[in-house]
Structure formats: structure tokens, C-alpha cells
Design a protein around this motif. Structure first.
Motif, PDB file in Angstrom:
ATOM      1  N   ALA A   1       5.801  -4.016  88.592  1.00  0.00           N
ATOM      2  CA  ALA A   1       6.668  -3.010  88.787  1.00  0.00           C
ATOM      3  C   ALA A   1       8.413  -3.583  87.808  1.00  0.00           C
ATOM      4  O   ALA A   1       8.611  -2.198  87.044  1.00  0.00           O
ATOM      5  CB  ALA A   1       7.433  -3.076  90.326  1.00  0.00           C
ATOM      6  N   ILE A   2       7.931  -4.686  87.640  1.00  0.00           N
ATOM      7  CA  ILE A   2       8.937  -4.857  86.907  1.00  0.00           C
ATOM      8  C   ILE A   2       8.627  -4.616  85.044  1.00  0.00           C
ATOM      9  O   ILE A   2       9.309  -4.037  84.669  1.00  0.00           O
ATOM     10  CB  ILE A   2       8.813  -6.670  86.442  1.00  0.00           C
ATOM     11  N   LYS A   3       7.688  -4.340  85.080  1.00  0.00           N
ATOM     12  CA  LYS A   3       6.933  -4.037  83.458  1.00  0.00           C
ATOM     13  C   LYS A   3       7.063  -2.065  83.523  1.00  0.00           C
ATOM     14  O   LYS A   3       7.403  -2.756  82.288  1.00  0.00           O
ATOM     15  CB  LYS A   3       5.391  -4.608  83.691  1.00  0.00           C
ATOM     16  N   GLN A   4       6.756  -1.701  84.504  1.00  0.00           N
ATOM     17  CA  GLN A   4       7.294  -0.588  84.475  1.00  0.00           C
ATOM     18  C   GLN A   4       8.641  -0.089  83.830  1.00  0.00           C
ATOM     19  O   GLN A   4       9.594   0.457  83.614  1.00  0.00           O
ATOM     20  CB  GLN A   4       6.888   0.359  85.689  1.00  0.00           C
ATOM     21  N   ILE A   5       9.653  -0.860  84.602  1.00  0.00           N
ATOM     22  CA  ILE A   5      11.148  -0.615  84.688  1.00  0.00           C
ATOM     23  C   ILE A   5      11.446  -1.334  83.065  1.00  0.00           C
ATOM     24  O   ILE A   5      12.174  -0.316  82.829  1.00  0.00           O
ATOM     25  CB  ILE A   5      11.607  -1.767  85.463  1.00  0.00           C
ATOM     26  N   LYS A   6      10.529  -2.404  82.910  1.00  0.00           N
ATOM     27  CA  LYS A   6      11.284  -2.508  81.264  1.00  0.00           C
ATOM     28  C   LYS A   6      10.512  -0.966  80.211  1.00  0.00           C
ATOM     29  O   LYS A   6      11.255  -1.046  79.740  1.00  0.00           O
ATOM     30  CB  LYS A   6      10.633  -3.967  80.541  1.00  0.00           C
ATOM     31  N   GLU A   7       9.178  -1.255  80.079  1.00  0.00           N
ATOM     32  CA  GLU A   7       8.814   0.463  79.853  1.00  0.00           C
ATOM     33  C   GLU A   7       9.752   1.280  79.313  1.00  0.00           C
ATOM     34  O   GLU A   7       9.758   1.891  78.857  1.00  0.00           O
ATOM     35  CB  GLU A   7       7.753   0.182  80.302  1.00  0.00           C
ATOM     36  N   ILE A   8      10.876   1.732  81.107  1.00  0.00           N
ATOM     37  CA  ILE A   8      11.010   2.600  80.865  1.00  0.00           C
ATOM     38  C   ILE A   8      12.726   3.432  80.669  1.00  0.00           C
ATOM     39  O   ILE A   8      12.665   4.179  79.717  1.00  0.00           O
ATOM     40  CB  ILE A   8      10.664   3.368  82.826  1.00  0.00           C
ATOM     41  N   PHE A   9      12.709   1.507  80.984  1.00  0.00           N
ATOM     42  CA  PHE A   9      13.965   2.122  80.594  1.00  0.00           C
ATOM     43  C   PHE A   9      15.008   1.524  79.774  1.00  0.00           C
ATOM     44  O   PHE A   9      16.478   1.027  79.690  1.00  0.00           O
ATOM     45  CB  PHE A   9      15.083   1.740  81.993  1.00  0.00           C
ATOM     46  N   ILE A  10      14.070  -0.060  79.552  1.00  0.00           N
ATOM     47  CA  ILE A  10      15.259  -0.910  78.261  1.00  0.00           C
ATOM     48  C   ILE A  10      14.446  -0.425  77.393  1.00  0.00           C
ATOM     49  O   ILE A  10      13.272  -0.328  76.065  1.00  0.00           O
ATOM     50  CB  ILE A  10      14.608  -2.887  78.831  1.00  0.00           C
ATOM     51  N   PRO A  11      15.594  -0.218  75.798  1.00  0.00           N
ATOM     52  CA  PRO A  11      14.796   0.145  74.913  1.00  0.00           C
ATOM     53  C   PRO A  11      13.563  -0.894  74.441  1.00  0.00           C
ATOM     54  O   PRO A  11      13.742  -2.302  74.222  1.00  0.00           O
ATOM     55  CB  PRO A  11      16.298   0.056  74.057  1.00  0.00           C
ATOM     56  N   LYS A  12      13.000  -0.452  72.914  1.00  0.00           N
ATOM     57  CA  LYS A  12      12.566  -1.280  72.835  1.00  0.00           C
ATOM     58  C   LYS A  12      11.997  -2.130  72.329  1.00  0.00           C
ATOM     59  O   LYS A  12      13.378  -1.932  70.803  1.00  0.00           O
ATOM     60  CB  LYS A  12      10.477  -0.920  71.847  1.00  0.00           C
TER      61      LYS A  12
END
Length: 336
Positions: free
Chosen positions: A322-333
Motif C-alpha cells: 500500500a505504501i509502495k503504491q502511494i509513492k508510485e502514484i502520488f510522489i514524483p520520481k
């Protein structure tokens, strides 16, 4: 020689007449040929252990979210402790150990990431509410897939025990009733242990009027609680705990809610969990096709609404995923 038949005969010698016997099972929704070596409940246990949802329990929170240290319980270790306690009770009461083990190993398969905090968020977001015991049944009936089989196709007795292990629900078998006690005995005592490790309480801070009855250590309390069930129930078609021990157990549970489960340290991350899962839910709600194809394919030729699909996907996540998905979806690379 059919080893399964030999085991079924042995059950009738080992267990009391009011136990649930494998050769008298109500069976599976979809008929299958019996195994030559394992009873029908042993096969259920094995199917649960080999399921993907069982493996994911090792990365799902019990009480403490992302604890520092390797010794705090996860949903998987909780499940194993429930299984151990339940089998001890079943063996002492001469009830079906294999059925008890299958139910206990499957009872929390539907739990959300981030423990009961995650469950509360999904219950708020879903118009029909969310209960982990109902989701556990949905996991074994529908979400788990192997080859062309939909669900694990478990026996009615195991399904009943999974569904009715919590709240006011009552299982139709004595073995299922054991799970409700075993679950409570396990989480009260291991949560005390984890709370002491986290520095929230100490063994000395536990109410003395309760420890004098139940015991002054985790092992003493577990032994007292199990013993009170065996003394009250042995030789009778019931699964109940002696009244004085039951009252003390429920008072200790109340203490844990006041001092631990509602503690500011334990709840400090709850608003983050609420925000995280709500954002994830809304993200998939905006476009259902954002959910991976392998999950969407589960619903081919099935009448499922969007809420069910999203809820199933999020409830199946581990904390880390879940945390990984949040990072991939909402945090810029490139950002940490």
C-alpha cells in the motif's frame, strides 16, 4: 489401503460423539473427489496455508504500525498463535483438531493492511460497510484462484467458522466456537507483550485484581484462560469459559482498549492511514482501469460493482505494498 478412511475411523475413537467428524462433513459447494491420504478438513487446512492471501499476512499489521524491531506481532504470527491455542483447546476437549486448525489459519485472511485502522477506513468508505470476517470468507470463496478453480472451495464447516469467529456471530460447530475464544486469548496476551515492549505499559501496571486471578505473565494467563475453558466444557457439548475467569478476561480486554488500543502512541498514525487508504480508494474510483489487469480479470463473467473490485484490491494489500503504491502514484520520481 486408504489412509483417509483410516484417519476418519480414528477420529471416532479419539473424539467425543458431539465433535464434528470429517466423514460427516456437509461437504463443499462444488463436489470434488476425496483425497486418499487426507481428510476433507486436512485438505482445507493445506489449501489455506498454500494460498497467496495467507502468505501476505506476514506483511500486515496486527496492532503496532511499522514497529521498530523484529519481535512485534504481525497478522501472520497472530494467526499462528491462534492456531496453537485453538488446537490445545480442541485436543483437551476431544474435538476435531484438523477443523479447528483450518478455521484458525483462515480466520483473518480478509484483514486489511494496517490492522483495524485499515478496516475502519474501508468500513467508512464502503456504502455496505466492511467487516474483515466477511472479507475472509470472500477471499476463500472467490478471490483466491488456482488453475481454473474459483476460490478454495472449502467445506461448509470451515467457511462457517471463518465467518462467525468475531463479534456477536456464533459458529454452528463447537470447533468454530473454540476459535472465538482462541482469537481473544491470543490477541489480549500478545498485545500486552507488544505493548510492554513498546513501553506503553509494564507488567506491573496491569490491574492487580486481574493478574491475581489470571496470572502474572503471558504464559500464566494463557494457561489460566485455556484451563477455564477445558474445566467448564470437558465432556459436554459446549465451549464456554468458567465465569470468574471470563469476567476477568473481559476486564483485561477492556483495560487493553483503554490503555493500549486507544493510546495516543498507538493511534498517532491513524490519521495518516485514513488519508493514505482514502486517497488510494479515490484514485481507483476515478478510473477502475488503474487497477492491475490480473486483478480485474478475476471479475470476468461476474456481476461485481466498482466498489467491490476496489475494496477487494485494497483489502488484499500488505502494508508495504500500500505504501509502495502511494509513492508510485502520488510522489514524483526521484523524490524520496
Amino acid at each position: 489401503m486408504c489412509l483417509r478412511v483410516e484417519r476418519e475411523k480414528l477420529e471416532h475413537l479419539m473424539y467425543f460423539d458431539f465433535a464434528t467428524f470429517a466423514d460427516s462433513s456437509k461437504g463443499r459447494k462444488n463436489y470434488e473427489e476425496q483425497c486418499d491420504m487426507r481428510t476433507i478438513f486436512q485438505r482445507d487446512r493445506d489449501r489455506i496455508i498454500h494460498s497467496k492471501s495467507f502468505r501476505r499476512l506476514k506483511h500486515k499489521t496486527q496492532v503496532f504500525i511499522s514497529p521498530e524491531g523484529d519481535h512485534f506481532r504481525t497478522r501472520l504470527t497472530h494467526t499462528l498463535e491462534v492456531s496453537q491455542i485453538a488446537r490445545t483447546i480442541a485436543r483437551a476437549l476431544r474435538l476435531n483438531e484438523d477443523l479447528v486448525e483450518a478455521i484458525s489459519l483462515g480466520h483473518d485472511l480478509g484483514h486489511t493492511p494496517f490492522g483495524h485502522s485499515g478496516e475502519k477506513v474501508l468500513n467508512k468508505l464502503c456504502k455496505n460497510g466492511f467487516r474483515h470476517n466477511e472479507q475472509s470468507l470472500r477471499v476463500v470463496d472467490f478471490l483466491e484462484r488456482k488453475n481454473d478453480r474459483i476460490g478454495l472451495n472449502l467445506t461448509e464447516e470451515v467457511r462457517d467458522g471463518i465467518l462467525n469467529h468475531s463479534g456477536s456471530d456464533v459458529s454452528s460447530t463447537l470447533e468454530g466456537k473454540i476459535i472465538k475464544y482462541a482469537d481473544r486469548i491470543a490477541y489480549i496476551n500478545h498485545d500486552i507483550d507488544d505493548a510492554i515492549r513498546a513501553g506503553i505499559i509494564s507488567e506491573g501496571s496491569l490491574p492487580k485484581e486481574l493478574t491475581s486471578v489470571l496470572g502474572h505473565s503471558s504464559s500464566e494467563r494463557i494457561n489460566t484462560m485455556i484451563g477455564a475453558i477445558v474445566k467448564k466444557s470437558y465432556g459436554n457439548p459446549i465451549v464456554e469459559m468458567e465465569e470468574d475467569i471470563y469476567e476477568a478476561t473481559m476486564e483485561l480486554r477492556k483495560y487493553m482498549f483503554n490503555r493500549v488500543y486507544l493510546d495516543s502512541v498507538v493511534k498517532s498514525e491513524n490519521h495518516k492511514i485514513d488519508r493514505l487508504l482514502t486517497e488510494l480508494y479515490n484514485y481507483y474510483d476515478e478510473d477502475i482501469m488503474r487497477i492491475p489487469t490480473d486483478h480485474l480479470n478475476i471479475y470476468d463473467n461476474v456481476d461485481a460493482d466498482k466498489e467491490d473490485i476496489i475494496t477487494d484490491y485494497i483489502a488484499g494489500m500488505t502494508d508495504t505494498y500500500a505504501i509502495k503504491q502511494i509513492k508510485e502514484i502520488f510522489i514524483p520520481k526521484g523524490w524520496s
